[in-house]
Design an enzyme around this catalytic site. Structure first.
Site, PDB file in Angstrom:
ATOM      1  N   GLU A  93      12.225  12.673   0.880  1.00 41.28           N
ATOM      2  CA  GLU A  93      11.161  12.088   0.063  1.00 41.28           C
ATOM      3  C   GLU A  93       9.786  12.626   0.461  1.00 41.28           C
ATOM      4  N   TRP A 115       7.266  -0.471   4.328  1.00 35.84           N
ATOM      5  CA  TRP A 115       7.829   0.191   3.129  1.00 35.84           C
ATOM      6  C   TRP A 115       9.260   0.621   3.384  1.00 35.84           C
ATOM      7  N   ASP A 174       8.061  22.728 -25.142  1.00 37.12           N
ATOM      8  CA  ASP A 174       7.945  21.353 -24.652  1.00 37.12           C
ATOM      9  C   ASP A 174       8.912  21.219 -23.487  1.00 37.12           C
ATOM     10  N   HIS A 177       0.846  -1.200   0.000  1.00 32.60           N
ATOM     11  CA  HIS A 177       0.000   0.000   0.000  1.00 32.60           C
ATOM     12  C   HIS A 177       0.881   1.250   0.000  1.00 32.60           C
ATOM     13  N   THR A 224       7.590  26.529   7.076  1.00 35.58           N
ATOM     14  CA  THR A 224       6.269  26.005   6.718  1.00 35.58           C
ATOM     15  C   THR A 224       5.183  26.933   7.227  1.00 35.58           C
ATOM     16  N   ARG A 242       1.500   0.598  15.388  1.00 36.45           N
ATOM     17  CA  ARG A 242       1.156   0.479  13.980  1.00 36.45           C
ATOM     18  C   ARG A 242       1.596  -0.887  13.461  1.00 36.45           C
ATOM     19  N   SER A 284      13.614   6.402 -13.013  1.00 39.26           N
ATOM     20  CA  SER A 284      12.590   7.214 -13.651  1.00 39.26           C
ATOM     21  C   SER A 284      12.499   8.588 -12.995  1.00 39.26           C
ATOM     22  N   SER A 285      12.518   8.597 -11.662  1.00 38.74           N
ATOM     23  CA  SER A 285      12.423   9.876 -10.955  1.00 38.74           C
ATOM     24  C   SER A 285      13.617  10.767 -11.254  1.00 38.74           C
ATOM     25  N   HIS A 340      15.006  11.936  12.847  1.00 41.90           N
ATOM     26  CA  HIS A 340      13.826  12.044  13.713  1.00 41.90           C
ATOM     27  C   HIS A 340      12.901  10.842  13.530  1.00 41.90           C
ATOM     28  N   HIS A 341      13.191  10.017  12.549  1.00 41.53           N
ATOM     29  CA  HIS A 341      12.436   8.764  12.416  1.00 41.53           C
ATOM     30  C   HIS A 341      13.039   7.670  13.271  1.00 41.53           C
ATOM     31  N   HIS A 356      13.356  11.140   4.494  1.00 37.75           N
ATOM     32  CA  HIS A 356      12.752  12.398   4.902  1.00 37.75           C
ATOM     33  C   HIS A 356      12.606  13.379   3.739  1.00 37.75           C
ATOM     34  N   TYR A 387       9.112  15.467   1.628  1.00 34.18           N
ATOM     35  CA  TYR A 387       8.976  16.837   1.109  1.00 34.18           C
ATOM     36  C   TYR A 387       8.879  16.835  -0.406  1.00 34.18           C
ATOM     37  N   SER A 390      -0.495  27.265  -4.033  1.00 32.27           N
ATOM     38  CA  SER A 390      -0.122  28.676  -4.183  1.00 32.27           C
ATOM     39  C   SER A 390      -0.573  29.242  -5.521  1.00 32.27           C
ATOM     40  N   LYS A 411       4.584  29.763   5.005  1.00 34.74           N
ATOM     41  CA  LYS A 411       3.700  29.434   3.874  1.00 34.74           C
ATOM     42  C   LYS A 411       2.241  29.493   4.283  1.00 34.74           C
TER      43      LYS A 411
HETATM   44  C1  HEA Z   1       0.666   8.998  -0.351  1.00 28.55           C
HETATM   45  C2  HEA Z   1       0.618   8.040   0.421  1.00 28.55           C
HETATM   46  C3  HEA Z   1      -0.582   7.385   1.048  1.00 28.55           C
HETATM   47  C4  HEA Z   1      -1.925   7.472   0.762  1.00 28.55           C
HETATM   48  C5  HEA Z   1      -2.605   8.294  -0.308  1.00 28.55           C
HETATM   49  C6  HEA Z   1      -2.586   6.624   1.697  1.00 28.55           C
HETATM   50  C7  HEA Z   1      -3.972   6.437   1.730  1.00 28.55           C
HETATM   51  C8  HEA Z   1      -4.632   5.632   2.663  1.00 28.55           C
HETATM   52  N1  HEA Z   1      -4.053   4.898   3.665  1.00 28.55           N
HETATM   53 FE1  HEA Z   1      -2.047   4.702   4.008  1.00 28.55          FE
HETATM   54  N2  HEA Z   1      -0.051   4.500   4.335  1.00 28.55           N
HETATM   55  C9  HEA Z   1       0.946   5.183   3.705  1.00 28.55           C
HETATM   56  C10 HEA Z   1       0.791   6.110   2.700  1.00 28.55           C
HETATM   57  C11 HEA Z   1      -0.433   6.473   2.143  1.00 28.55           C
HETATM   58  N3  HEA Z   1      -1.663   6.027   2.523  1.00 28.55           N
HETATM   59  C12 HEA Z   1       2.225   4.816   4.239  1.00 28.55           C
HETATM   60  C13 HEA Z   1       3.581   5.367   3.826  1.00 28.55           C
HETATM   61  C14 HEA Z   1       1.975   3.867   5.228  1.00 28.55           C
HETATM   62  C15 HEA Z   1       2.989   3.157   6.140  1.00 28.55           C
HETATM   63  C16 HEA Z   1       3.265   1.784   5.637  1.00 28.55           C
HETATM   64  C17 HEA Z   1       4.167   1.034   6.532  1.00 28.55           C
HETATM   65  O1  HEA Z   1       3.901   0.973   7.736  1.00 28.55           O
HETATM   66  O2  HEA Z   1       5.154   0.477   6.030  1.00 28.55           O
HETATM   67  C18 HEA Z   1       0.527   3.700   5.270  1.00 28.55           C
HETATM   68  C19 HEA Z   1      -0.124   2.859   6.156  1.00 28.55           C
HETATM   69  C20 HEA Z   1      -1.507   2.830   6.335  1.00 28.55           C
HETATM   70  C21 HEA Z   1      -2.161   2.200   7.425  1.00 28.55           C
HETATM   71  C22 HEA Z   1      -1.475   1.534   8.602  1.00 28.55           C
HETATM   72  C23 HEA Z   1      -1.229   0.125   8.342  1.00 28.55           C
HETATM   73  C24 HEA Z   1      -0.493  -0.482   9.469  1.00 28.55           C
HETATM   74  O3  HEA Z   1       0.281   0.178  10.147  1.00 28.55           O
HETATM   75  O4  HEA Z   1      -0.712  -1.681   9.678  1.00 28.55           O
HETATM   76  C25 HEA Z   1      -3.512   2.367   7.236  1.00 28.55           C
HETATM   77  C26 HEA Z   1      -4.560   1.881   8.143  1.00 28.55           C
HETATM   78  O5  HEA Z   1      -5.586   2.400   8.233  1.00 28.55           O
HETATM   79  C27 HEA Z   1      -3.685   3.107   6.016  1.00 28.55           C
HETATM   80  C28 HEA Z   1      -4.902   3.478   5.470  1.00 28.55           C
HETATM   81  C29 HEA Z   1      -5.038   4.294   4.354  1.00 28.55           C
HETATM   82  C30 HEA Z   1      -6.323   4.618   3.768  1.00 28.55           C
HETATM   83  C31 HEA Z   1      -7.657   4.120   4.241  1.00 28.55           C
HETATM   84  C32 HEA Z   1      -6.056   5.456   2.711  1.00 28.55           C
HETATM   85  C33 HEA Z   1      -7.089   6.090   1.807  1.00 28.55           C
HETATM   86  O6  HEA Z   1      -6.844   7.468   1.712  1.00 28.55           O
HETATM   87  C34 HEA Z   1      -7.101   5.457   0.450  1.00 28.55           C
HETATM   88  C35 HEA Z   1      -8.340   5.908  -0.318  1.00 28.55           C
HETATM   89  C36 HEA Z   1      -8.371   5.442  -1.727  1.00 28.55           C
HETATM   90  C37 HEA Z   1      -9.103   4.418  -2.183  1.00 28.55           C
HETATM   91  C38 HEA Z   1      -9.887   3.554  -1.279  1.00 28.55           C
HETATM   92  C39 HEA Z   1      -9.096   4.035  -3.633  1.00 28.55           C
HETATM   93  C40 HEA Z   1     -10.313   4.397  -4.392  1.00 28.55           C
HETATM   94  C41 HEA Z   1     -11.458   3.480  -4.325  1.00 28.55           C
HETATM   95  C42 HEA Z   1     -11.552   2.221  -4.828  1.00 28.55           C
HETATM   96  C43 HEA Z   1     -10.452   1.463  -5.420  1.00 28.55           C
HETATM   97  C44 HEA Z   1     -12.841   1.520  -4.798  1.00 28.55           C
HETATM   98  C45 HEA Z   1     -12.942   0.509  -3.755  1.00 28.55           C
HETATM   99  C46 HEA Z   1     -13.470   1.147  -2.540  1.00 28.55           C
HETATM  100  C47 HEA Z   1     -14.137   0.515  -1.585  1.00 28.55           C
HETATM  101  C48 HEA Z   1     -14.314  -0.962  -1.561  1.00 28.55           C
HETATM  102  C49 HEA Z   1     -14.749   1.285  -0.450  1.00 28.55           C
HETATM  103  N4  HEA Z   1      -2.437   3.372   5.493  1.00 28.55           N
HETATM  104  C1  HEA Z   2       4.049  14.888   2.930  1.00 27.81           C
HETATM  105  C2  HEA Z   2       4.601  14.246   3.843  1.00 27.81           C
HETATM  106  C3  HEA Z   2       5.077  14.754   5.181  1.00 27.81           C
HETATM  107  C4  HEA Z   2       5.250  16.041   5.649  1.00 27.81           C
HETATM  108  C5  HEA Z   2       5.016  17.350   4.938  1.00 27.81           C
HETATM  109  C6  HEA Z   2       5.723  15.898   6.998  1.00 27.81           C
HETATM  110  C7  HEA Z   2       6.022  16.994   7.811  1.00 27.81           C
HETATM  111  C8  HEA Z   2       6.606  16.889   9.061  1.00 27.81           C
HETATM  112  N1  HEA Z   2       6.870  15.725   9.737  1.00 27.81           N
HETATM  113 FE1  HEA Z   2       6.409  13.853   9.131  1.00 27.81          FE
HETATM  114  N2  HEA Z   2       6.222  11.972   8.393  1.00 27.81           N
HETATM  115  C9  HEA Z   2       5.771  11.622   7.149  1.00 27.81           C
HETATM  116  C10 HEA Z   2       5.389  12.484   6.147  1.00 27.81           C
HETATM  117  C11 HEA Z   2       5.435  13.861   6.245  1.00 27.81           C
HETATM  118  N3  HEA Z   2       5.817  14.577   7.333  1.00 27.81           N
HETATM  119  C12 HEA Z   2       5.728  10.197   7.013  1.00 27.81           C
HETATM  120  C13 HEA Z   2       5.281   9.422   5.772  1.00 27.81           C
HETATM  121  C14 HEA Z   2       6.178   9.679   8.219  1.00 27.81           C
HETATM  122  C15 HEA Z   2       6.267   8.225   8.670  1.00 27.81           C
HETATM  123  C16 HEA Z   2       7.167   7.366   7.876  1.00 27.81           C
HETATM  124  C17 HEA Z   2       7.129   5.966   8.393  1.00 27.81           C
HETATM  125  O1  HEA Z   2       7.635   5.736   9.500  1.00 27.81           O
HETATM  126  O2  HEA Z   2       6.573   5.094   7.700  1.00 27.81           O
HETATM  127  C18 HEA Z   2       6.495  10.821   9.058  1.00 27.81           C
HETATM  128  C19 HEA Z   2       7.016  10.710  10.342  1.00 27.81           C
HETATM  129  C20 HEA Z   2       7.483  11.779  11.077  1.00 27.81           C
HETATM  130  C21 HEA Z   2       8.255  11.649  12.268  1.00 27.81           C
HETATM  131  C22 HEA Z   2       8.721  10.329  12.897  1.00 27.81           C
HETATM  132  C23 HEA Z   2       7.699   9.825  13.819  1.00 27.81           C
HETATM  133  C24 HEA Z   2       8.044   8.505  14.360  1.00 27.81           C
HETATM  134  O3  HEA Z   2       8.124   7.531  13.603  1.00 27.81           O
HETATM  135  O4  HEA Z   2       8.257   8.433  15.565  1.00 27.81           O
HETATM  136  C25 HEA Z   2       8.513  12.919  12.721  1.00 27.81           C
HETATM  137  C26 HEA Z   2       9.299  13.248  13.921  1.00 27.81           C
HETATM  138  O5  HEA Z   2       9.819  14.265  14.097  1.00 27.81           O
HETATM  139  C27 HEA Z   2       7.896  13.832  11.779  1.00 27.81           C
HETATM  140  C28 HEA Z   2       7.949  15.222  11.869  1.00 27.81           C
HETATM  141  C29 HEA Z   2       7.468  16.083  10.894  1.00 27.81           C
HETATM  142  C30 HEA Z   2       7.573  17.538  11.006  1.00 27.81           C
HETATM  143  C31 HEA Z   2       8.138  18.322  12.149  1.00 27.81           C
HETATM  144  C32 HEA Z   2       7.032  18.029   9.836  1.00 27.81           C
HETATM  145  C33 HEA Z   2       6.952  19.485   9.464  1.00 27.81           C
HETATM  146  O6  HEA Z   2       7.378  19.693   8.155  1.00 27.81           O
HETATM  147  C34 HEA Z   2       5.585  20.064   9.640  1.00 27.81           C
HETATM  148  C35 HEA Z   2       5.604  21.576   9.584  1.00 27.81           C
HETATM  149  C36 HEA Z   2       4.231  22.198   9.587  1.00 27.81           C
HETATM  150  C37 HEA Z   2       3.616  22.790  10.632  1.00 27.81           C
HETATM  151  C38 HEA Z   2       4.226  22.851  11.996  1.00 27.81           C
HETATM  152  C39 HEA Z   2       2.250  23.375  10.500  1.00 27.81           C
HETATM  153  C40 HEA Z   2       2.165  24.776   9.977  1.00 27.81           C
HETATM  154  C41 HEA Z   2       2.968  25.762  10.723  1.00 27.81           C
HETATM  155  C42 HEA Z   2       2.470  26.835  11.397  1.00 27.81           C
HETATM  156  C43 HEA Z   2       1.026  27.166  11.403  1.00 27.81           C
HETATM  157  C44 HEA Z   2       3.473  27.717  12.057  1.00 27.81           C
HETATM  158  C45 HEA Z   2       3.459  27.831  13.524  1.00 27.81           C
HETATM  159  C46 HEA Z   2       3.571  26.557  14.211  1.00 27.81           C
HETATM  160  C47 HEA Z   2       4.271  26.319  15.337  1.00 27.81           C
HETATM  161  C48 HEA Z   2       5.379  27.161  15.830  1.00 27.81           C
HETATM  162  C49 HEA Z   2       3.884  25.145  16.175  1.00 27.81           C
HETATM  163  N4  HEA Z   2       7.277  13.107  10.795  1.00 27.81           N
HETATM  164 CU   LIG Z   3      10.722  12.895   8.351  1.00 30.85          CU
END
Ligand code: HEA
Ligand code: HEA
Ligand SMILES: [Cu+2]
Ligand code: CUA
Lengths: 292, 540, 300
Positions: B257, B144, B108, B79, B330, B452, B171-172, B304-305, B255, B259, B270, B333
């Site tokens: 990634e 993942w 282009d 997933h 952030t 989780r 590709s990326s 931080h992960h 990380h 962003y 924007s 923004k």
């Molecule tokens: C961009 C990234 C992205 C997106 C878009 C999503 C979208 C969703 N994710 Fe997530 N998810 C991750 C990135 C993302 N996820 C990552 C990185 C992890 C961590 C994996 C790991 O631990 O290694 C994770 C893990 C994760 C978990 C935790 C699993 C675990 O720890 O065991 C769960 C559980 O609820 C979850 C749920 C969902 C759901 C319900 C959506 C929904 O938003 C999805 C909605 C979209 C659809 C459903 C498709 C459209 C509809 C159909 C195809 C028709 C069929 C519909 C029905 C039958 C109702 N995701």
């Molecule tokens: C689009 C993806 C995205 C983005 C934008 C972010 C944004 C941020 N993430 Fe997140 N993060 C993930 C995707 C993302 N993360 C994913 C996928 C994981 C889990 C991966 C995995 O384990 O599978 C993760 C996990 C993760 C962890 C690890 C947690 C753990 O496993 O224990 C941490 C810890 O520091 C963290 C921190 C942050 C912070 C500080 C930001 C900051 O950039 C956020 C900044 C924004 C704001 C704060 C809000 C707006 C700000 C204001 C309104 C200003 C004023 C605010 C204050 C002074 C409070 N993230």
């Molecule tokens: Cu991070």
């Protein structure tokens, strides 16, 4: 092909081409085949891998033939040239980051994990409870001496020689480039040829050293983290030298055919950049893998 | 950089329409390739979403009802990989392909054939990756993040998955190179970098991130491969390595990634907010610098992960401070978006709704991110559903909502027809309600102590899980509405043809070409005056 | 949700903001447990601090946005202003967040430095994670045993077992997936040091009531410590994906007063030593455990 007359003020957007798709099919066959091979499935793996490699080679040949013919026909202007340059520069940058991952592993092992295992700094408990008796040192194959006893390759023998070879090849390549700019085709061919020869000799010594390491020293990929970092770094570098040498050979033939002019020879320059990059990687490698 | 382009040659025969194969398989046209990317990512979104539905169905109530734990882990892993590498990243590349040349006045992409290669690698990569689900031993089940030693225990799937990821990375990287070359080299004369719309800006910076970290991921998984198949000891303490070393290398990629998935989203939003506020983007230059700062900081926060892996104290402190700092740019923004709306003349078409939803819910996700950054507290939050809630807020209501916003915003430009506004609004409201039902309770679950990556849980967690699953199904179904809206818009079902400037407040070169955008645009570089630019005011 | 449930929710919110209640997960629990150690309370306070900061900032930002949405609608005749810049505002909203962040980083740093120091602990427990159970060794004694999920949870959690998870109870509390055969017994009011490692893949030792989790990494030792003040049973789980039964390796800590603990330890020590006489005892114990382990892996 009904091409409009080449016009230097025009950005060339190429016609559709089958090569990208061919290339991705080749990549697919090669890598899926390779994965099959690793899992021990030879019947599927062998043919797929080889077919993939063949397709990729054909792709390169066809694609570059296109580009060369377009270039020769003068379809590219300065702006297109700039795009190509950007492409090459950032490609090389991505390669640098690829090597950075392996250098990172080397530094991590030397500076952090091995000392920790040996009880230095934060590793005190690790050493007491799990690896008591192990003393941190570099090189090492770890507390369990994974891969068994092994010998080392001294820095001041073949590696030093190889460093000289590569440095010299950088110089010969630059001379060739200057010759190209001066329009002296024979000089270009000679110096480019020398560069190729130096690259080939480097590769020969590298192979020799590998054989020596495996056969006489029992230093292998499996020799703990030292063997791992040693062979992965020098190995990937070797692969890059090989590619670079092939590219140089291609360029040599293109020079022979007179594809390059004094001020329009991006193909040449791209290969030169690549070669210098491979050179620099070796220097860093020589210092951190062999000397220190 | 000003260019010396006068006109452009399109070497694909204007006179006759290209054949189907020529156009969709061999094509070099940025719009066609953009369309391919977008369709591909939509398909992947559905596949990744279907896997999420399996996850949510199993978690609907305590006890094991549907799948066994091993398969559950495969679903979690796949997933995430499918959503990240298959849905979100290619979708943004698709938008870049379609819009960048239009926005900067280029004929282009800079390297059109490379562009086609970047795309065509993807379907094959996913073919390989998804096929592992049908192999003996099933797909990858180590999450993942593919942490060793667990991922090294995997059966046949490992080699396939690693090579598939190599292909996606390739590709990326090529896509990123193309974007850099396009933005730096192909802008219309007079469009200085600091006059360029924000979306190309965010993509330019994202492209540097991609080139900087995708090769590192490639290195990390290559070491996994050699540890498994070629006897190396990178991640094996007995040989002097360290499993945690993998985590450092992985998160050095991981990380940035995240962003990579959010910066282009910032760009899209924007563009949209000023349009529907009919007011220039507030603090254009601050937006650019904030994006650059976020990108820079993203390289020094990776651990931080890994707060619980037992890093030395100094490391934990450093990574905590650096991570917290990201809140500042952030925040800039977020405040700028709100200021853009302030004293505007707002209307709420579907793109604007999604953009506003993005700002609110992304901020919520950002807040929980900030909480996670506090090391002592992360000792509690880490690897619980609190983290899952955090990243789905930033990824789903962040990146995916921005993608939806962008799709609605530009659909009329792509198809020449207005989409069905009523259905669009339904899509927004259903999505917003259900997505909060889906992910908000996960905060509670995490705080209450639910780890989780588990297929089954104690009764204490049952209620919120059920709510979450219901939200999940609702959100999933709502996305089918989106598929329908897109399809009917492409077919011109609404019958409403749109003009060049689809939205009243829209600024930017893309709105000066006809809708649907003709196959070839800007074969001669456009002349524009600064008011045409997306944000209208680039002086600050 | 029925009104009663909503009430229950609210009640839970109140309850969980009052420290020292509900150390183990409760239905409808909304917030983090304040736990039973000084550290867990500090963490709880940090958590609440940053949470409220976010809430306040959120209210301000979303409030401003909501105001804009209602006030500056075109349909209400709003005309767009032309401005797009304000240095004062931009500097303000850069500087203020920085100050807020420093304000939070300060207590966080203090707590972290304090928890990092495991010196002067009175006893050491070695914790080893296996797929999928835990081994506990009381360093300096012969006490060394493994701890696995209880049989009833194990039977219930089988795919389509038809058994009711709610029925897995102990002392009236639902302990489905959260109970073990041999709990880790610890003394209260004693600084206990843990040295944590794993034997196969990475696991993570986590009992929420203690306020931390610490990864168990094969080949390395991680250190942590705790000092529990309230006697009780505290439940936790492995918190790092470790394979198919990751969800099924719970941790249970039985915290008892020091005197009771000393008696228990002596008893265990005697049992361990008595098994095979003198120095062979630990070995015999290990052999027995290994047999169990083999069994465990067999039943996969
Ligand atoms: C961009 C990234 C992205 C997106 C878009 C999503 C979208 C969703 N994710 Fe997530 N998810 C991750 C990135 C993302 N996820 C990552 C990185 C992890 C961590 C994996 C790991 O631990 O290694 C994770 C893990 C994760 C978990 C935790 C699993 C675990 O720890 O065991 C769960 C559980 O609820 C979850 C749920 C969902 C759901 C319900 C959506 C929904 O938003 C999805 C909605 C979209 C659809 C459903 C498709 C459209 C509809 C159909 C195809 C028709 C069929 C519909 C029905 C039958 C109702 N995701
Ligand atoms: C689009 C993806 C995205 C983005 C934008 C972010 C944004 C941020 N993430 Fe997140 N993060 C993930 C995707 C993302 N993360 C994913 C996928 C994981 C889990 C991966 C995995 O384990 O599978 C993760 C996990 C993760 C962890 C690890 C947690 C753990 O496993 O224990 C941490 C810890 O520091 C963290 C921190 C942050 C912070 C500080 C930001 C900051 O950039 C956020 C900044 C924004 C704001 C704060 C809000 C707006 C700000 C204001 C309104 C200003 C004023 C605010 C204050 C002074 C409070 N993230
Ligand atoms: Cu991070
Ligand atoms: Cu052990 Cu998860």
């Amino acid at each position: 092909m009904a091409n409009p007359a080449p016009d230097p003020g025009i950005y060339y957007v190429p016609h559709s081409s089958k090569w990208p798709l061919v290339g991705s099919i080749g990549l697919f066959l090669m890598l899926a085949g390779f994965a099959n091979l690793m899992n021990g499935n030879k019947t599927l793996g062998m043919p797929m891998t080889f077919a993939g490699i063949a397709v990729i080679l054909v792709m390169f040949w066809g694609w570059f033939r296109n580009v060369i013919s377009e270039s020769v026909r003068g379809l590219y202007n300065r702006q297109v040239d700039f795009s190509f340059r950007m492409g090459m520069i950032w490609f090389i940058f991505s390669e640098i980051m690829f090597f950075a991952a392996f250098f990172g592993a080397l530094f991590y092992a030397r500076v952090l994990s091995v000392p920790w295992l040996g009880g230095i700094g934060d590793g005190e408990l690790t050493n007491i409870y799990i690896w008591s008796g192990f003393e941190a040192a570099w090189p090492t194959s770890g507390p369990e001496q994974v891969g068994g006893e092994y010998g080392l390759i001294g820095a001041w023998g073949i590696p030093l020689l190889n460093t000289m070879l590569l440095l010299a090849s950088g110089v010969t390549l630059t001379i060739a480039h200057h010759a190209l700019k001066a329009g002296q085709r024979t000089q270009v061919l000679i110096w480019l040829g020398a560069t190729i020869a130096l690259g080939a000799i480097f590769l020969y010594f590298q192979m020799y050293e590998y054989v020596h390491a495996y056969r006489d020293l029992n230093l292998t990929l499996g020799s703990g983290v030292y063997g791992s970092t040693f062979f992965m770094l020098t190995g990937f570098h070797g692969v890059h030298v090989t590619l670079g040498t092939i590219m140089l050979i291609v360029i040599w033939f293109r020079c022979l055919k007179g594809h390059f002019s004094k001020d329009d020879h991006f193909g040449f320059e791209a290969v030169a950049w690549y070669w210098h990059f491979v050179d620099v990687v070796w220097l860093i490698l020589f210092i951190f893998v062999y000397v220190l | 950089m000003a260019t010396d382009t006068a006109t452009t040659v399109h070497d694909d025969g204007h006179e006759h329409a290209p054949s189907f194969i020529d156009r969709w398989f061999f094509g070099t046209n940025h719009k066609d390739i953009g369309t391919l990317y977008l369709l591909f990512s939509l398909a992947m979104f559905l596949i990744g979403g279907a896997m999420a539905m399996i996850i949510r169905a199993e978690l609907f109530m305590p006890g094991m009802q549907i799948v066994n734990p091993e398969f559950f882990n495969q679903m979690t892993t796949m997933h995430a990989l499918v959503m990240i590498f298959g849905a979100v990243m290619p979708a943004f590349v698709g938008l870049a392909n379609w819009m960048l040349p239009l926005m900067i006045g280029a004929p282009d992409m800079a390297l059109p054939r490379l562009n086609n290669l970047s795309f065509w690698i993807l379907p094959f990569a996913f073919l390989i990756m998804l096929s592992t689900l049908f192999m003996e031993g099933g797909g990858p089940a180590g999450g993942w993040t593919l942490y060793p030693p667990l991922s090294l225990q995997q059966g046949n799937s490992m080699a396939f998955v690693i090579f598939a990821i190599h292909m996606m990375g390739l590709s990326s990287i090529m896509g990123a190179i193309n974007i850099i070359a396009t933005v730096l080299n192909m802008r219309a004369p007079g469009m200085d970098l600091l006059k360029m719309p924000i979306f190309p800006w965010t993509w330019l910076i994202t492209a540097f991130l991609l080139i900087g970290v995708m090769p590192v991921l490639a290195g990390a998984i290559t070491m996994l491969l050699t540890d498994k198949f070629f006897l190396t000891s990178f991640f094996n303490a007995a040989g002097g390595g360290d499993p945690v070393m993998y985590q450092h290398i992985f998160w050095f990629f991981g990380h940035p990634e995240v962003y990579i998935m959010i910066l282009p989203a910032f760009g899209v939003v924007s563009e949209i907010i000023p349009t529907f506020s009919r007011k220039p983007l507030f603090g254009y230059q601050a937006m650019v610098y904030a994006t650059a700062s976020i990108a820079f900081l993203s390289f020094i926060v990776w651990a931080h992960h890994m707060f619980t892996v037992g890093m030395p104290l100094g490391g934990e402190l450093f990574f905590m401070y650096a991570t917290m700092l990201i809140a500042v740019p952030t925040g800039v923004k977020v405040f700028n978006w709100v200021s853009t709306m302030w004293q505007g003349s707002l209307t709420f078409e579907t793109p604007m709704l999604f953009a506003i939803g993005f700002v609110v819910m992304f901020t919520i996700g950002g807040f929980s991110g900030l909480m996670l950054a506090i090391v002592p507290a992360d000792y509690q939050y880490h690897d619980t559903y609190f983290v899952v809630a955090h990243f789905h807020y930033v990824l789903v209501t962040g990146s995916v909502f921005a993608l939806m916003a962008g799709a609605y915003y530009w659909l009329p430009k792509w198809t020449g027809y207005m989409y069905n506004e009523t259905l669009g609004k339904w899509h927004f409201w259903l999505s917003t309600i259900f997505v909060n039902l889906l992910f908000f309770p996960q905060h509670f679950l995490g705080l209450a102590g639910m780890p989780r990556r588990i297929p089954d849980y104690n009764i204490a967690f049952s209620d919120f899980n059920m709510i979450s699953s219901i939200g999940g199904f609702g959100f999933g179904l709502a996305q089918l509405l989106f598929v329908y809206v897109v399809w009917s818009c492409a077919r011109g079902r609404s019958g409403i043809k749109v003009g060049d400037r689809v939205w009243e407040g829209a600024r930017g070169l893309e709105w000066t070409v006809p809708s649907p955008a003709p196959h070839h645009t800007f074969t001669t570089p456009p002349k524009f005056d600064d008011r045409d630019l997306a944000h209208g005011d680039v002086s600050h | 949700m029925t009104p009663r449930r909503i009430l229950a929710c609210l009640a839970m919110l109140v309850v969980t903001t009052v420290p020292a209640l509900a150390a183990n997960p409760q239905r409808w629990q909304l917030n983090m447990t304040p736990g039973v150690t000084e550290y867990s309370r500090q963490v709880y306070d940090l958590h609440m601090l940053i949470l409220w900061i976010c809430v306040v900032i959120g209210v301000i930002v979303f409030g401003a946005m909501g105001y804009a949405i209602f006030k500056f609608r075109k349909s209400k005749g709003a005309v767009a202003a032309k401005w797009s810049h304000s240095t004062v505002a931009e500097v303000t909203w850069t500087v203020i967040p920085v100050l807020i962040l420093i304000g939070t980083a300060w207590p966080a740093t203090k707590t972290l430095i304090w928890i990092d120091d495991a010196r002067e602990s009175e006893m050491t427990i070695k914790v080893t994670g296996y797929q999928w159970l835990w081994r506990y060794e009381y360093i300096g004694t012969d006490v060394n045993f493994i701890s696995r999920m209880d049989r009833e949870s194990d039977r219930t959690r089988m795919l389509r077992s038809g058994m009711d998870p709610a029925a897995v109870q102990r002392d009236g509390e639902n302990v489905y997936l959260l109970d073990v055969d041999n709990p880790l017994v610890l003394p209260t009011n004693t600084k206990v040091r843990f040295v944590i490692t794993a034997n196969d893949v990475i696991h993570s030792f986590w009992v929420p009531a203690l306020g931390w989790k610490q990864d168990a990494i094969p080949g390395f030792i991680n250190e942590a410590w705790t000092e529990i003040h309230t006697p009780g049973t505290y439940r936790g789980q492995c918190a790092e994906l470790c394979g198919k039964d990751h969800a099924f390796m719970p941790i249970v800590i039985e915290a008892v007063p020091r005197e009771q603990f000393d008696i228990w330890l002596e008893e265990q020590n005697r049992l361990a030593a008595g098994d095979a006489g003198d120095s062979n005892a630990p070995l015999a114990q290990l052999a027995a455990d290994d047999a169990l382990l083999a069994n465990a892996t067999e039943s996969l």
